[in-house]
Design a protein around this motif. Structure first.
Motif, PDB file in Angstrom:
ATOM      1  N   GLU A   6       0.832  -1.194   0.000  1.00  0.00           N
ATOM      2  CA  GLU A   6       0.000   0.000   0.000  1.00  0.00           C
ATOM      3  C   GLU A   6       0.875   1.256   0.000  1.00  0.00           C
ATOM      4  O   GLU A   6       1.948   1.271   0.584  1.00  0.00           O
ATOM      5  N   GLU A   7       0.370   2.329  -0.610  1.00  0.00           N
ATOM      6  CA  GLU A   7       1.209   3.514  -0.778  1.00  0.00           C
ATOM      7  C   GLU A   7       1.537   4.211   0.532  1.00  0.00           C
ATOM      8  O   GLU A   7       2.515   4.950   0.617  1.00  0.00           O
ATOM      9  N   GLU A   8       0.735   3.978   1.568  1.00  0.00           N
ATOM     10  CA  GLU A   8       1.026   4.652   2.834  1.00  0.00           C
ATOM     11  C   GLU A   8       2.030   3.872   3.679  1.00  0.00           C
ATOM     12  O   GLU A   8       2.453   4.322   4.739  1.00  0.00           O
ATOM     13  N   LYS A   9       2.432   2.697   3.206  1.00  0.00           N
ATOM     14  CA  LYS A   9       3.412   1.885   3.936  1.00  0.00           C
ATOM     15  C   LYS A   9       4.838   2.355   3.643  1.00  0.00           C
ATOM     16  O   LYS A   9       5.120   2.845   2.568  1.00  0.00           O
ATOM     17  N   GLY A  10       5.730   2.137   4.595  1.00  0.00           N
ATOM     18  CA  GLY A  10       7.130   2.415   4.342  1.00  0.00           C
ATOM     19  C   GLY A  10       7.794   3.231   5.423  1.00  0.00           C
ATOM     20  O   GLY A  10       7.219   3.461   6.496  1.00  0.00           O
ATOM     21  N   ASN A  11       9.027   3.618   5.166  1.00  0.00           N
ATOM     22  CA  ASN A  11       9.681   4.587   6.047  1.00  0.00           C
ATOM     23  C   ASN A  11       9.470   5.978   5.429  1.00  0.00           C
ATOM     24  O   ASN A  11       8.821   6.117   4.387  1.00  0.00           O
ATOM     25  N   MET A  12       9.993   6.997   6.092  1.00  0.00           N
ATOM     26  CA  MET A  12       9.739   8.354   5.605  1.00  0.00           C
ATOM     27  C   MET A  12      10.217   8.508   4.166  1.00  0.00           C
ATOM     28  O   MET A  12       9.553   9.148   3.342  1.00  0.00           O
ATOM     29  N   LEU A  13      11.369   7.887   3.873  1.00  0.00           N
ATOM     30  CA  LEU A  13      11.938   7.999   2.529  1.00  0.00           C
ATOM     31  C   LEU A  13      11.039   7.376   1.466  1.00  0.00           C
ATOM     32  O   LEU A  13      10.732   8.010   0.445  1.00  0.00           O
ATOM     33  N   THR A  14      10.599   6.130   1.700  1.00  0.00           N
ATOM     34  CA  THR A  14       9.835   5.452   0.642  1.00  0.00           C
ATOM     35  C   THR A  14       8.411   5.997   0.517  1.00  0.00           C
ATOM     36  O   THR A  14       7.858   6.012  -0.576  1.00  0.00           O
ATOM     37  N   ILE A  15       7.842   6.457   1.615  1.00  0.00           N
ATOM     38  CA  ILE A  15       6.503   7.062   1.529  1.00  0.00           C
ATOM     39  C   ILE A  15       6.572   8.319   0.646  1.00  0.00           C
ATOM     40  O   ILE A  15       5.742   8.530  -0.234  1.00  0.00           O
ATOM     41  N   ALA A  16       7.608   9.127   0.879  1.00  0.00           N
ATOM     42  CA  ALA A  16       7.765  10.358   0.079  1.00  0.00           C
ATOM     43  C   ALA A  16       8.128  10.018  -1.363  1.00  0.00           C
ATOM     44  O   ALA A  16       7.643  10.664  -2.302  1.00  0.00           O
ATOM     45  N   ALA A  17       8.976   9.008  -1.535  1.00  0.00           N
ATOM     46  CA  ALA A  17       9.381   8.637  -2.903  1.00  0.00           C
ATOM     47  C   ALA A  17       8.187   8.085  -3.677  1.00  0.00           C
ATOM     48  O   ALA A  17       8.021   8.370  -4.862  1.00  0.00           O
ATOM     49  N   HIS A  18       7.356   7.289  -2.983  1.00  0.00           N
ATOM     50  CA  HIS A  18       6.169   6.743  -3.642  1.00  0.00           C
ATOM     51  C   HIS A  18       5.279   7.872  -4.163  1.00  0.00           C
ATOM     52  O   HIS A  18       4.770   7.818  -5.298  1.00  0.00           O
ATOM     53  N   ALA A  19       5.088   8.894  -3.339  1.00  0.00           N
ATOM     54  CA  ALA A  19       4.234  10.024  -3.733  1.00  0.00           C
ATOM     55  C   ALA A  19       4.779  10.701  -4.990  1.00  0.00           C
ATOM     56  O   ALA A  19       4.016  11.073  -5.886  1.00  0.00           O
ATOM     57  N   LEU A  20       6.104  10.846  -5.061  1.00  0.00           N
ATOM     58  CA  LEU A  20       6.711  11.458  -6.251  1.00  0.00           C
ATOM     59  C   LEU A  20       6.561  10.548  -7.472  1.00  0.00           C
ATOM     60  O   LEU A  20       6.243  11.005  -8.573  1.00  0.00           O
ATOM     61  N   MET A  21       6.801   9.247  -7.263  1.00  0.00           N
ATOM     62  CA  MET A  21       6.769   8.309  -8.385  1.00  0.00           C
ATOM     63  C   MET A  21       5.366   8.153  -8.958  1.00  0.00           C
ATOM     64  O   MET A  21       5.182   7.991 -10.161  1.00  0.00           O
ATOM     65  N   LYS A  22       4.382   8.217  -8.063  1.00  0.00           N
ATOM     66  CA  LYS A  22       2.988   8.069  -8.484  1.00  0.00           C
ATOM     67  C   LYS A  22       2.595   9.162  -9.475  1.00  0.00           C
ATOM     68  O   LYS A  22       1.771   8.953 -10.358  1.00  0.00           O
ATOM     69  N   GLU A  23       3.200  10.331  -9.301  1.00  0.00           N
ATOM     70  CA  GLU A  23       2.842  11.492 -10.127  1.00  0.00           C
ATOM     71  C   GLU A  23       3.675  11.601 -11.404  1.00  0.00           C
ATOM     72  O   GLU A  23       3.337  12.375 -12.291  1.00  0.00           O
ATOM     73  N   THR A  24       4.794  10.871 -11.456  1.00  0.00           N
ATOM     74  CA  THR A  24       5.715  11.116 -12.566  1.00  0.00           C
ATOM     75  C   THR A  24       5.178  10.554 -13.877  1.00  0.00           C
ATOM     76  O   THR A  24       4.465   9.544 -13.904  1.00  0.00           O
ATOM     77  N   LYS A  25       5.546  11.244 -14.953  1.00  0.00           N
ATOM     78  CA  LYS A  25       5.257  10.733 -16.293  1.00  0.00           C
ATOM     79  C   LYS A  25       6.547  10.267 -16.957  1.00  0.00           C
ATOM     80  O   LYS A  25       6.550   9.841 -18.110  1.00  0.00           O
ATOM     81  N   ALA A  26       7.649  10.323 -16.201  1.00  0.00           N
ATOM     82  CA  ALA A  26       8.966  10.015 -16.776  1.00  0.00           C
ATOM     83  C   ALA A  26       9.173   8.522 -16.969  1.00  0.00           C
ATOM     84  O   ALA A  26      10.005   8.099 -17.765  1.00  0.00           O
ATOM     85  N   PHE A  27       8.454   7.700 -16.198  1.00  0.00           N
ATOM     86  CA  PHE A  27       8.577   6.251 -16.349  1.00  0.00           C
ATOM     87  C   PHE A  27       7.312   5.574 -15.857  1.00  0.00           C
ATOM     88  O   PHE A  27       6.432   6.222 -15.272  1.00  0.00           O
ATOM     89  N   ASN A  28       7.264   4.283 -16.100  1.00  0.00           N
ATOM     90  CA  ASN A  28       6.077   3.480 -15.811  1.00  0.00           C
ATOM     91  C   ASN A  28       6.153   2.892 -14.399  1.00  0.00           C
ATOM     92  O   ASN A  28       6.644   1.782 -14.203  1.00  0.00           O
ATOM     93  N   PHE A  29       5.652   3.650 -13.420  1.00  0.00           N
ATOM     94  CA  PHE A  29       5.736   3.228 -12.018  1.00  0.00           C
ATOM     95  C   PHE A  29       4.601   2.255 -11.706  1.00  0.00           C
ATOM     96  O   PHE A  29       3.437   2.567 -11.913  1.00  0.00           O
ATOM     97  N   ILE A  30       4.961   1.079 -11.198  1.00  0.00           N
ATOM     98  CA  ILE A  30       3.927   0.076 -10.920  1.00  0.00           C
ATOM     99  C   ILE A  30       3.654  -0.087  -9.425  1.00  0.00           C
ATOM    100  O   ILE A  30       2.871  -0.939  -9.026  1.00  0.00           O
ATOM    101  N   GLY A  31       4.305   0.719  -8.581  1.00  0.00           N
ATOM    102  CA  GLY A  31       3.996   0.681  -7.150  1.00  0.00           C
ATOM    103  C   GLY A  31       5.069   0.014  -6.307  1.00  0.00           C
ATOM    104  O   GLY A  31       6.173  -0.264  -6.773  1.00  0.00           O
ATOM    105  N   ASN A  32       4.707  -0.228  -5.043  1.00  0.00           N
ATOM    106  CA  ASN A  32       5.638  -0.840  -4.092  1.00  0.00           C
ATOM    107  C   ASN A  32       5.744  -2.344  -4.323  1.00  0.00           C
ATOM    108  O   ASN A  32       4.766  -2.990  -4.694  1.00  0.00           O
ATOM    109  N   ILE A  33       6.924  -2.874  -4.059  1.00  0.00           N
ATOM    110  CA  ILE A  33       7.076  -4.324  -3.908  1.00  0.00           C
ATOM    111  C   ILE A  33       7.769  -4.587  -2.573  1.00  0.00           C
ATOM    112  O   ILE A  33       8.365  -3.689  -1.986  1.00  0.00           O
ATOM    113  N   GLU A  34       7.675  -5.827  -2.097  1.00  0.00           N
ATOM    114  CA  GLU A  34       8.338  -6.203  -0.849  1.00  0.00           C
ATOM    115  C   GLU A  34       9.552  -7.082  -1.157  1.00  0.00           C
ATOM    116  O   GLU A  34       9.728  -7.527  -2.295  1.00  0.00           O
TER     117      GLU A  34
END
Lengths: 312, 312
Positions: free
Chosen positions: A185-213
């Protein structure tokens, strides 16, 4: 095309490196020239023993080297004639088109950043490595050690760097980029990955498919796995140790055999102004051969130009 | 001694949990009583089918449950009669001496911190897990997910918590505590591990043996491995996926078989005022049995008192 190779770096240098260069030279075209950088006096007997003409290669002779244990920044600053420094000097001057070494990783990173420098727009370069996928092919894992501490915008850029690499070097179409995290889930993670997820979700620069474990690392549908350099380094070394254990225990398997670093030869530094590849310290001739072929591939595909264009 | 067990938590609850409780009850002494918390109406047919007298167990009946996907803090706050909440209520009141569940990990953590609370002096509790060592025995890896972001003084405390666990639960004498890092030298690492190393080097609270890398995870001489909860969670899940792959591929080996979570049953939350154990979501009866036996071990060894004394 001139492919620069440090023959003094790695646990089995210069012999394993020179033998690898010989193997590579048999595959390269006439206009693809290997430039061996290091102690020519040590290389000549190895060539003689293998029955190979020295004229097969260009040589840049030096007796100075940077050892595996040396402090990278100090060594780069204080040993201008070390083979790694000479390699980067040639690369900066355009006298070679790529440079690779199985030597001191830190010195390779510092040398690259001091000489050819970071591509404008790239905050921090990253070291990428291969992760075998369960059924076929490899994904790109980055960063695996260039940046122990990362900011979210660096992780975003690693996504783009990895995507370009997966596209142009592995020929993955519209590469699927995942963020290594501790929950899907996008709200999972440490401060770094939560913030990075938010940036990646918005980007059009590449095909972001979300978090993996951690358990999803080898999934077939993933082309690029992004993480900070601390996590990536721990993951890489843990995976290597598992592979070593399966070998030691005599397990033979197609999937596990693809962990063998020899097959891909080295880890590129992505985000600098020239193709630079760091080989595994224990590189054997097969690994060196493949490091040279990866260098050729990065030159031929104009990978660095693709990065420059993407970060313009 | 009363050992509390949530029979509603886990992918195969209540059946796998009740069957595990039956197995455990055959091993427990007469004065070691299992208290089953959850829907008694669902448990009775399972007992009947197994030919076990209901009077073997104490029951605390409730029909409310917290599912795996629920938000931990909300569920704990809004479902006072859920089996996990009832378990923690009983634990707080001293009506049971330990509580374990294979249910929602987050709810277990939040429930523990809200009810029995953190031991005075402990900044943050940690979730610990077992890592099989190459030749024999297990090391303790913590944190594996309670704290995605950690401060250096928390890592220092994890070293002590892990050391106490290795000593009193695994009977390792003067446990060797290592810091998971990206280099062996003390100046290597990210900001967190460099600062944590400096604190650990000075401590007299436990036997710090320095940094280890991802490849050293299974070394025999290590008793405790300390890391932040993000890294630990990635490492744990990656290790589990490797184990799953060896199983899938039919590799049989003593070492790899010790990755099987069933053998140790669950992951304790260290640093709270009572023994609390979180089982794997896929817990089968064998895992539940071992989770109960670990609970007994933590009660019998007065583990929590040892923690309280160490942090006084």
């Amino acid at each position: 095309m001139k492919i620069g190779l440090d023959i003094m770096g790695g646990d089995y240098a210069p012999k394993a490196i020179v033998l690898g260069a010989i193997e590579a030279s048999k595959i390269l075209s006439d206009n693809q020239q290997l430039v061996l950088i290091g102690n020519k006096e040590l290389a000549l007997p190895i060539l003689a023993e293998a029955g190979i003409e020295p004229s097969t290669f260009e040589f840049v002779h030096t007796t100075e080297t940077i050892s595996m244990g040396e402090h990278p920044t100090k060594a780069i600053a204080q040993k201008p004639n070390a083979s790694i420094n000479l390699g980067f000097q040639l690369l900066k001057e355009g006298k070679i088109d790529s440079f690779s070494s199985a030597g001191n990783t830190g010195a390779m990173l510092v040398g690259a950043m001091f000489s050819v420098k970071t591509v404008p727009g790239v905050i921090r370069p990253a070291i990428a490595t291969n992760v075998p996928r369960l059924t076929a092919g490899f994904s790109v894992l980055l960063d695996v050690g260039a940046n122990a501490d990362c900011k979210p915008d660096s992780l975003l850029q690693f996504g783009l760097l990895g995507s370009l690499y997966a596209q142009h070097i592995y020929n993955h179409n519209n590469p699927a980029v995942a963020l290594l995290n501790i929950g899907e889930e996008e709200e999972k993670g440490n401060m770094l990955t939560i913030a990075a997820h938010a940036l990646m979700k918005e980007t059009k620069a590449f095909n972001f498919i979300g978090n993996i474990e951690g358990r999803d690392l080898f999934e077939d549908h993933i082309d690029v796995i992004v993480c900070d350099g601390f996590t990536g380094n721990v993951v890489l070394k843990l995976a290597e140790s598992f592979y070593a254990l399966t070998l030691k225990k005599g397990f033979k398997d197609k999937f596990f055999s693809r962990f063998n670093y020899e097959q891909y030869g080295g880890s590129p530094i992505l985000g600098v102004n020239a193709p630079v590849i760091i080989g595994h310290g224990i590189s054997n001739p097969e690994a060196v051969k493949n490091m040279v072929l990866l260098s050729r591939n990065m030159i031929e595909s104009n990978f660095v130009d693709k990065v420059k264009a993407a970060f313009k």
